[in-house]
Design a protein around this motif. Sequence first.
Motif, short mmCIF file in Angstrom:
data_model
loop_
_atom_site.label_atom_id
_atom_site.label_comp_id
_atom_site.label_asym_id
_atom_site.label_seq_id
_atom_site.Cartn_x
_atom_site.Cartn_y
_atom_site.Cartn_z
N ILE A 192 10.10 -7.94 -3.23
CA ILE A 192 10.74 -6.86 -3.99
C ILE A 192 10.00 -6.65 -5.32
CG2 ILE A 192 12.85 -6.17 -5.21
CD1 ILE A 192 14.39 -7.73 -2.96
N ALA A 193 9.70 -7.75 -6.01
CA ALA A 193 9.00 -7.66 -7.29
C ALA A 193 7.58 -7.11 -7.11
CB ALA A 193 8.95 -9.04 -7.96
N LEU A 194 6.90 -7.52 -6.04
CA LEU A 194 5.56 -7.01 -5.77
C LEU A 194 5.58 -5.52 -5.44
CD1 LEU A 194 4.06 -9.97 -3.70
CD2 LEU A 194 3.35 -9.23 -6.00
N THR A 195 6.60 -5.10 -4.71
CA THR A 195 6.76 -3.68 -4.39
C THR A 195 6.97 -2.87 -5.66
OG1 THR A 195 7.71 -4.23 -2.23
CG2 THR A 195 8.11 -2.00 -3.06
N ALA A 196 7.78 -3.40 -6.56
CA ALA A 196 8.02 -2.76 -7.85
C ALA A 196 6.70 -2.60 -8.61
CB ALA A 196 9.02 -3.57 -8.67
N ALA A 197 5.92 -3.67 -8.65
CA ALA A 197 4.63 -3.63 -9.35
C ALA A 197 3.68 -2.63 -8.70
CB ALA A 197 4.01 -5.02 -9.38
N ALA A 198 3.67 -2.57 -7.37
CA ALA A 198 2.76 -1.67 -6.65
C ALA A 198 3.10 -0.21 -6.92
CB ALA A 198 2.81 -1.96 -5.15
N SER A 199 4.39 0.14 -6.84
CA SER A 199 4.76 1.54 -7.08
C SER A 199 4.51 1.92 -8.53
CB SER A 199 6.22 1.80 -6.68
OG SER A 199 7.10 1.00 -7.43
N ILE A 251 0.85 -1.20 0.00
CA ILE A 251 0.00 0.00 0.00
C ILE A 251 0.88 1.25 0.00
CG2 ILE A 251 -1.61 1.38 1.37
CD1 ILE A 251 -2.95 -0.90 -0.12
N ALA A 252 1.92 1.25 0.85
CA ALA A 252 2.84 2.40 0.91
C ALA A 252 3.53 2.61 -0.43
CB ALA A 252 3.86 2.20 2.02
N ALA A 253 3.98 1.53 -1.06
CA ALA A 253 4.65 1.63 -2.36
C ALA A 253 3.70 2.20 -3.40
CB ALA A 253 5.16 0.26 -2.80
N TYR A 254 2.46 1.73 -3.39
CA TYR A 254 1.45 2.25 -4.33
C TYR A 254 1.23 3.75 -4.12
CZ TYR A 254 -3.03 3.43 -6.33
OH TYR A 254 -4.02 4.08 -7.04
N LEU A 255 1.07 4.17 -2.87
CA LEU A 255 0.78 5.58 -2.58
C LEU A 255 1.94 6.49 -2.95
CD1 LEU A 255 -1.12 5.20 0.82
CD2 LEU A 255 -2.09 5.74 -1.43
N GLY A 310 8.16 -9.81 -12.54
CA GLY A 310 7.82 -8.41 -12.27
C GLY A 310 8.17 -7.51 -13.43
N ALA A 311 9.33 -7.73 -14.02
CA ALA A 311 9.76 -6.94 -15.18
C ALA A 311 8.84 -7.16 -16.37
CB ALA A 311 11.20 -7.30 -15.55
N LEU A 312 8.44 -8.39 -16.58
CA LEU A 312 7.54 -8.72 -17.69
C LEU A 312 6.19 -8.02 -17.51
CD1 LEU A 312 7.62 -10.54 -20.23
CD2 LEU A 312 6.56 -12.33 -18.85
N PHE A 313 5.69 -8.02 -16.28
CA PHE A 313 4.42 -7.36 -15.96
C PHE A 313 4.51 -5.86 -16.24
CE2 PHE A 313 1.99 -5.05 -12.67
CZ PHE A 313 0.69 -5.45 -13.00
N ILE A 314 5.56 -5.22 -15.73
CA ILE A 314 5.74 -3.78 -15.91
C ILE A 314 5.89 -3.43 -17.38
CG2 ILE A 314 7.38 -1.88 -15.50
CD1 ILE A 314 7.80 -3.13 -12.67
N VAL A 324 12.79 -1.69 0.24
CA VAL A 324 12.44 -3.09 0.48
C VAL A 324 13.63 -4.00 0.18
CG1 VAL A 324 10.93 -4.98 -0.28
CG2 VAL A 324 9.97 -2.71 0.15
N SER A 325 14.39 -3.67 -0.85
CA SER A 325 15.58 -4.48 -1.19
C SER A 325 16.61 -4.47 -0.07
CB SER A 325 16.22 -3.96 -2.48
OG SER A 325 15.35 -4.08 -3.57
N LEU A 326 16.74 -3.33 0.60
CA LEU A 326 17.70 -3.23 1.71
C LEU A 326 17.18 -3.91 2.97
CD1 LEU A 326 18.87 0.48 1.21
CD2 LEU A 326 20.17 -1.60 0.72
N CYS A 327 15.86 -3.82 3.20
CA CYS A 327 15.28 -4.40 4.42
C CYS A 327 15.02 -5.90 4.30
CB CYS A 327 13.96 -3.69 4.74
SG CYS A 327 14.17 -1.96 5.21
#
Length: 196
Positions: free
Chosen positions: A83-90, A9-13, A167-171, A72-75
Amino acid sequence: MLTTFFILIAAYLVGAIPTGVILTRLTGGEDIRKTGSGNIGATNVYRTAGRKLGIITLLGDALKGLLPVLTVSLCFPADTTLIALTAAASFLGHCYPVYLGFKGGKGVATALGIFLVLSPLSVLLAVFIFAGLVWKTRYVSLGSISAAAAMPICILLLGNDTAIFTGALFISAIIIWRHRENIDRLIRGKENRFKA
């Protein structure tokens, strides 16, 4: 599970922050959605509000993809699915921002920020494709579509795992889909050429 939900949700916002709209309003320009192509992204801002604002919009849109994915990659460095889901959300935040009634940009600059974290070498290869095509044809859309199509292939060839590739394919697929009107104009020879 709850942590994942809040991260996405945070990544999307963050991704949904309409950089171009905010910048043009702050500088006293007209609503970017009502001028030029009506797109909120860097290319339309560049064409209608000037080079400086266009470049700042590009950087802002890239950062809102880069920062959530980098965080997210660092944490959670081992959780490539998150990480891939965060990429998709943002990325979806930029394309379908809640702040603008889910009418956003085409996602190229935000994807650039995301891919700089996921696979910097792939970005380098895609930038060569983009720059070469724009230099040769003066069509930003053709460069964007081609670079987007190349990204998953580059990521796959460079040995990234399945989650990152997916994730890359989706984006990339969404970028190409959101350029469908540009593709139609390119086919008909009606697409606008970029003027430096």
